[in-house]
Design a protein around this motif. Structure first.
Motif, PDB file in Angstrom:
ATOM      1  N   THR A  25       0.706  -1.310  -0.100  1.00 10.50           N
ATOM      2  CA  THR A  25      -0.147   0.215   0.009  1.00 10.50           C
ATOM      3  C   THR A  25       0.869   1.469   0.015  1.00 10.50           C
ATOM      4  O   THR A  25       1.846   1.547   1.051  1.00 10.50           O
ATOM      5  CB  THR A  25      -0.887   0.027   1.161  1.00 10.50           C
ATOM      6  N   LEU A  26       0.522   2.054  -0.996  1.00  6.50           N
ATOM      7  CA  LEU A  26       1.290   3.604  -0.744  1.00  6.50           C
ATOM      8  C   LEU A  26       0.428   4.270   0.220  1.00  6.50           C
ATOM      9  O   LEU A  26      -0.813   4.836   0.040  1.00  6.50           O
ATOM     10  CB  LEU A  26       1.153   4.092  -2.429  1.00  6.50           C
ATOM     11  N   ALA A  49       8.035   6.723  -9.128  1.00  4.84           N
ATOM     12  CA  ALA A  49       7.550   8.235  -8.912  1.00  4.84           C
ATOM     13  C   ALA A  49       7.800   8.870 -10.136  1.00  4.84           C
ATOM     14  O   ALA A  49       9.238   8.843 -10.586  1.00  4.84           O
ATOM     15  CB  ALA A  49       7.864   8.953  -7.615  1.00  4.84           C
ATOM     16  N   ASP A  50       7.339   9.985 -10.825  1.00  3.83           N
ATOM     17  CA  ASP A  50       7.638  10.594 -11.792  1.00  3.83           C
ATOM     18  C   ASP A  50       8.553  11.761 -11.269  1.00  3.83           C
ATOM     19  O   ASP A  50       9.794  11.877 -12.038  1.00  3.83           O
ATOM     20  CB  ASP A  50       6.517  11.358 -12.514  1.00  3.83           C
ATOM     21  N   ALA A 108       3.036  11.505  -9.080  1.00  4.23           N
ATOM     22  CA  ALA A 108       2.751  10.308  -9.777  1.00  4.23           C
ATOM     23  C   ALA A 108       3.147   8.867  -9.078  1.00  4.23           C
ATOM     24  O   ALA A 108       3.726   8.178  -9.762  1.00  4.23           O
ATOM     25  CB  ALA A 108       2.828  10.311 -11.175  1.00  4.23           C
ATOM     26  N   ALA A 109       3.193   9.123  -7.619  1.00  2.00           N
ATOM     27  CA  ALA A 109       3.841   7.971  -7.058  1.00  2.00           C
ATOM     28  C   ALA A 109       2.890   6.568  -7.006  1.00  2.00           C
ATOM     29  O   ALA A 109       1.762   6.792  -7.000  1.00  2.00           O
ATOM     30  CB  ALA A 109       4.075   8.288  -5.537  1.00  2.00           C
ATOM     31  N   THR A 110       3.644   5.457  -7.228  1.00  2.00           N
ATOM     32  CA  THR A 110       2.627   4.062  -7.064  1.00  2.00           C
ATOM     33  C   THR A 110       3.711   3.123  -6.349  1.00  2.00           C
ATOM     34  O   THR A 110       4.649   3.163  -6.358  1.00  2.00           O
ATOM     35  CB  THR A 110       2.616   3.700  -8.641  1.00  2.00           C
ATOM     36  N   ALA A 111       2.935   2.243  -5.824  1.00  2.00           N
ATOM     37  CA  ALA A 111       3.507   1.016  -5.358  1.00  2.00           C
ATOM     38  C   ALA A 111       2.755  -0.222  -5.751  1.00  2.00           C
ATOM     39  O   ALA A 111       1.642  -0.204  -5.720  1.00  2.00           O
ATOM     40  CB  ALA A 111       3.252   1.403  -3.662  1.00  2.00           C
ATOM     41  N   GLY A 112       3.497  -1.354  -5.825  1.00  2.00           N
ATOM     42  CA  GLY A 112       2.875  -2.771  -6.143  1.00  2.00           C
ATOM     43  C   GLY A 112       3.800  -3.817  -5.869  1.00  2.00           C
ATOM     44  O   GLY A 112       5.190  -3.636  -5.084  1.00  2.00           O
ATOM     45  N   ILE A 117       8.321   0.553  -6.370  1.00  2.00           N
ATOM     46  CA  ILE A 117       7.881   1.748  -6.047  1.00  2.00           C
ATOM     47  C   ILE A 117       8.282   2.675  -7.232  1.00  2.00           C
ATOM     48  O   ILE A 117       9.570   2.506  -7.594  1.00  2.00           O
ATOM     49  CB  ILE A 117       8.337   2.478  -4.598  1.00  2.00           C
TER      50      ILE A 117
END
Length: 93
Positions: free
Chosen positions: A22-23, A46-47, A32-36, A44
């Motif tokens: 979970t972010l 991020a732009d 534009a952060a993402t986590a998976g 993780i």
């Protein structure tokens, strides 16, 4: 930094719960952060990640039966980024 990518392989004696990744937050100008996850690795991205930026990610993992009490499990992540945005970026650092 731009085009941030973090790869965090979970130690072999742990089993990652992929649904738990979970972010929690991305602050300080992070965009534009993402986590998976991919297999047993937390990912993780991020732009952009400016000085003072912060990304918080939480996940859970199950401790394997082969772990003994007081055993230390070392977790090491790797990151890469560029100095300029998008196609103008330089080679990964």
């Amino acid at each position: 930094a731009f085009n941030l990518a973090v790869s965090d392989p979970v130690p072999a004696k742990l089993t990652l719960n992929p649904a738990s990744v979970t972010l929690v937050s991305a602050t300080g100008g992070v965009t534009a952060a993402t986590a998976g996850s991919s297999g047993s690795t937390v990912t993780i991205a991020a732009d952009s990640f400016p000085v003072g930026g912060q990304i918080v990610v939480e996940y859970s993992a199950t401790v394997g039966s082969g772990v003994f009490p007081a055993e230390t499990l070392t977790n090491t992540a790797a990151s890469s980024w560029t100095s300029l945005p998008d196609a103008n970026g330089t080679a990964s650092n």
